[in-house]
Design a protein around this motif. Structure first.
Motif, short mmCIF file in Angstrom:
data_model
loop_
_atom_site.label_atom_id
_atom_site.label_comp_id
_atom_site.label_asym_id
_atom_site.label_seq_id
_atom_site.Cartn_x
_atom_site.Cartn_y
_atom_site.Cartn_z
N ARG A 1 2.70 8.27 7.73
CA ARG A 1 3.82 7.56 8.37
C ARG A 1 5.12 8.36 8.33
NH1 ARG A 1 1.97 2.83 5.46
NH2 ARG A 1 3.68 3.22 3.99
N ALA A 2 5.18 9.38 7.50
CA ALA A 2 6.43 10.11 7.31
C ALA A 2 6.87 10.80 8.60
CB ALA A 2 6.28 11.15 6.21
N GLU A 3 8.15 10.77 8.87
CA GLU A 3 8.71 11.51 9.99
C GLU A 3 8.73 12.99 9.64
OE1 GLU A 3 12.52 9.97 10.93
OE2 GLU A 3 11.80 7.95 11.36
N ARG A 4 8.68 13.84 10.67
CA ARG A 4 8.61 15.28 10.44
C ARG A 4 9.76 15.76 9.57
NH1 ARG A 4 10.49 20.09 12.09
NH2 ARG A 4 9.01 21.81 12.26
N ARG A 5 10.99 15.32 9.89
CA ARG A 5 12.16 15.77 9.15
C ARG A 5 12.06 15.38 7.68
NH1 ARG A 5 17.68 13.31 11.20
NH2 ARG A 5 16.58 11.45 10.46
N GLU A 6 11.57 14.16 7.42
CA GLU A 6 11.45 13.69 6.05
C GLU A 6 10.38 14.48 5.30
OE1 GLU A 6 10.54 9.63 6.70
OE2 GLU A 6 12.62 9.02 7.05
N LEU A 7 9.27 14.79 5.98
CA LEU A 7 8.20 15.54 5.33
C LEU A 7 8.65 16.96 5.00
CD1 LEU A 7 5.34 15.50 4.31
CD2 LEU A 7 4.54 16.04 6.61
N VAL A 8 9.37 17.59 5.94
CA VAL A 8 9.89 18.94 5.69
C VAL A 8 10.83 18.93 4.48
CG1 VAL A 8 11.40 20.75 6.57
CG2 VAL A 8 9.65 19.75 8.06
#
Length: 218
Positions: A146-153
């Protein structure tokens, strides 16, 4: 990042799937490994065209590793250039003990460490003794999916260096090759992957909770 997200969901927790994919690709990987070894021998003989082919094949993976070790893109690109200069100079030192791509990633890792050791503060290592709250693997998968790309990075960049590099190396290499590059037993690679997944899931859960709190305050 989609490849990292997919790997996190099919790595240690989905080991059977991960190994099956690798088995299906074995003939292709064996051919690539043989071609890479021949190309590196030509590089050792001074052939720039062979270096360009290797660059086209592996620069992306090398940059991905370096970018997970530093958040500064310009620094990462400089380290990548330094890594390929090191490849050009030291190609003759390759002895075939590991696939060329593993050797190249090892070169990138050493160059990054040499550069960042001089310019960035060292990370405190959390290893197998780290105590993390238990979480169900399925729940971890849900959080990571569910994580957004920016949050995962951002969450990956917050990991200690030795956990970040395991994540990136294991995207492209089997655990025994990752272990050879890092100079640790394969069991340690698996343990660090487990720790990295737990830390990522915990960080992303906290981010989600904080976002929910800010929404509720409005």
């Amino acid at each position: 990042m989609p490849s990292l997200r997919r790997f996190l969901r099919t790595g240690p927790a989905g080991g059977a799937t991960y190994e099956r994919v690798r088995q299906l690709r074995e003939p292709e990987l064996a051919t690539e490994a043989s071609e890479d070894a021949a190309l590196l021998r030509r590089v050792a003989a001074g052939e720039e065209a062979a270096l360009r082919v290797l660059y086209e094949r592996h620069a992306g993976s090398m940059l991905r590793l370096i970018r997970r070790l530093t958040a500064r893109r310009e620094v990462a690109e400089e380290i990548l250039q330094e890594s390929w200069l090191a490849v050009w100079r030291s190609a003759g030192a390759y002895r075939g003990e590991a696939p060329v791509r593993a050797w190249l990633l090892g070169v990138a890792r050493r160059q990054a460490h040499n550069r960042l050791r001089r310019t960035e503060p060292a990370q405190v290592e959390l290893d197998d003794a780290v105590e993390l709250p238990a979480a169900e693997p399925a729940l971890e998968d849900q959080v990571l999916a569910r994580a957004e790309r920016r949050e995962l990075v951002a969450a990956v960049l917050e990991l200690p260096e030795h956990l970040r590099e395991v994540l990136v190396l294991a995207e492209d290499l089997p655990y025994p090759e990752v272990a050879a590059i890092l100079g640790v037993p394969p069991g340690t690679v698996k343990s660090r992957m487990w720790t990295a997944r737990r830390l990522l899931a915990a960080t992303l859960t906290k981010v989600t909770e904080q976002k929910g709190g800010r929404t509720g305050e409005r």
